[in-house]
Scaffold this active site. Sequence first.
Site, PDB file in Angstrom:
ATOM      1  N   ASP A 106      63.332 -17.178  11.695  1.00 28.52           N
ATOM      2  CA  ASP A 106      63.573 -18.411  10.928  1.00 28.52           C
ATOM      3  C   ASP A 106      64.449 -19.404  11.677  1.00 28.52           C
ATOM      4  OD1 ASP A 106      65.963 -17.101  10.840  1.00 28.52           O
ATOM      5  OD2 ASP A 106      66.245 -17.242   8.670  1.00 28.52           O
TER       6      ASP A 106
ATOM      7  N   ARG B 156      80.556 -40.002  19.481  1.00 32.10           N
ATOM      8  CA  ARG B 156      80.441 -41.443  19.253  1.00 32.10           C
ATOM      9  C   ARG B 156      80.772 -41.838  17.816  1.00 32.10           C
ATOM     10  NH1 ARG B 156      74.723 -42.181  22.216  1.00 32.10           N
ATOM     11  NH2 ARG B 156      74.619 -39.977  21.645  1.00 32.10           N
TER      12      ARG B 156
ATOM     13  N   ASP C 258      80.315 -53.244  29.275  1.00 33.35           N
ATOM     14  CA  ASP C 258      80.771 -53.822  28.010  1.00 33.35           C
ATOM     15  C   ASP C 258      82.297 -53.852  27.990  1.00 33.35           C
ATOM     16  OD1 ASP C 258      81.571 -51.180  27.365  1.00 33.35           O
ATOM     17  OD2 ASP C 258      79.651 -50.785  26.401  1.00 33.35           O
TER      18      ASP C 258
ATOM     19  N   LYS D 266      79.006 -58.555  25.942  1.00 36.12           N
ATOM     20  CA  LYS D 266      77.731 -58.513  25.222  1.00 36.12           C
ATOM     21  C   LYS D 266      77.974 -58.343  23.725  1.00 36.12           C
ATOM     22  CE  LYS D 266      76.949 -53.533  25.646  1.00 36.12           C
ATOM     23  NZ  LYS D 266      77.245 -53.195  24.274  1.00 36.12           N
TER      24      LYS D 266
ATOM     25  N   ARG E  50      76.333 -56.477  20.304  1.00 30.41           N
ATOM     26  CA  ARG E  50      75.430 -55.408  19.890  1.00 30.41           C
ATOM     27  C   ARG E  50      75.048 -55.641  18.430  1.00 30.41           C
ATOM     28  NH1 ARG E  50      74.396 -50.282  21.817  1.00 30.41           N
ATOM     29  NH2 ARG E  50      76.169 -50.303  23.236  1.00 30.41           N
TER      30      ARG E  50
ATOM     31  N   ASP F  91      79.666 -46.129  33.339  1.00 30.06           N
ATOM     32  CA  ASP F  91      79.774 -45.852  31.911  1.00 30.06           C
ATOM     33  C   ASP F  91      79.990 -44.354  31.734  1.00 30.06           C
ATOM     34  OD1 ASP F  91      79.881 -46.442  29.232  1.00 30.06           O
ATOM     35  OD2 ASP F  91      77.979 -47.536  29.203  1.00 30.06           O
TER      36      ASP F  91
ATOM     37  N   THR G 199      70.011 -44.365  25.476  1.00 26.68           N
ATOM     38  CA  THR G 199      68.665 -44.958  25.513  1.00 26.68           C
ATOM     39  C   THR G 199      68.480 -45.879  26.709  1.00 26.68           C
ATOM     40  OG1 THR G 199      69.381 -46.781  24.096  1.00 26.68           O
ATOM     41  CG2 THR G 199      68.448 -44.848  23.009  1.00 26.68           C
ATOM     42  N   ALA G 200      69.573 -46.179  27.422  1.00 28.33           N
ATOM     43  CA  ALA G 200      69.574 -46.990  28.649  1.00 28.33           C
ATOM     44  C   ALA G 200      69.338 -48.473  28.390  1.00 28.33           C
ATOM     45  CB  ALA G 200      68.564 -46.471  29.674  1.00 28.33           C
TER      46      ALA G 200
ATOM     47  N   THR H  42      71.523 -50.772  27.274  1.00 29.08           N
ATOM     48  CA  THR H  42      72.658 -51.545  27.774  1.00 29.08           C
ATOM     49  C   THR H  42      72.626 -51.648  29.290  1.00 29.08           C
ATOM     50  OG1 THR H  42      74.087 -50.988  25.901  1.00 29.08           O
ATOM     51  CG2 THR H  42      75.178 -51.609  27.949  1.00 29.08           C
TER      52      THR H  42
END
Length: 316
Positions: free
Chosen positions: A40, A99, A172, A195, A197, A221, A226-227, A229
């Site tokens: 399971d 995060r 950033d 920048k 967001r 960074d 997700t790349a 930025t």
Amino acid sequence: MYYDRKLKIFSCTANVPLAKSIAEKIETNLGDSEVIRFSDGEVSIRIGESVRGSDVYVIQPTSAPGNENLMELLVMIDALKRASAKRITAVMPYYGYARQDRKTRPRDPITAKLVANLLTTAGADRILTIDLHAGAIQGFFDIPVDHMTAAPLLADYFTNKGTNDLVVVSPDIGGVTRARDLAERLSVPLAIIDKRRPQANVSEIMNIIGDIKDKNTIMVDDIIDTAGTITLAAKALIDRGAKKVYACCTHPVFSGPAIDLLSKAPISELVVCDTILLPEEKQLPNIKICSVAELLADAIIRIHEDLSISTLFDAT
């Protein structure tokens, strides 16, 4: 040769190659353990050797799949605690859920604190990690946290590369401290990308503060997820006259469209650390990997011998 029978290195499944490299540098073998899953999906751990009275280090980044890897780590810690290990250090090269470290809207969770509570309750006596998303997360723990940085490794890489006319760029405002640290280690100027967001994982370049025209730029960074930025920033730098764009990060999360975006971005070289195991399909030709194995091995030996690890922060 370093060997102490009371120092034991164990690994869950998230990054076994890194765990093996750490064990090799300490000149010992990985502990005998096995991660088992019931039909399971529940996780169980088998410890195949005595750990009674031992100083045990469990290597496990909580990278994707984050929930699975976190649960493996918690169950491993519980198994070792119940087997009478003297001290258990969770070695988390990448600390997931970091995060969400504060409430930005009403009724938001603070998962970085939740994970800290889970690790402590499971039985961890100490945490060893690299480049937390926010340094303040150390304060979420009531146990010691050794917070390492990969900045010396990245600085060494670009120093040995010998590229001239360098400028370090923060992608950033929030990453200025990290970028300034790298810039100081390389003795080069700093530039900042301002920048906005509009929503999570969506960013819009606004302005570049600093002189990057006809310069070789290095964006730094802690995480590339997700790349979005980093690729937008690379395009902005080229559009504004940068000669070349290099990028580096500690944690190559590379989720969603990251690989597709990075393959099309004007980034000459992307330097990442092996805190997260990078599968072959995500290893683009311009990606270079710096290993944190020696850094973590040195830290583990110093912790085991009750020595200061502060010299590792300043290593170049």
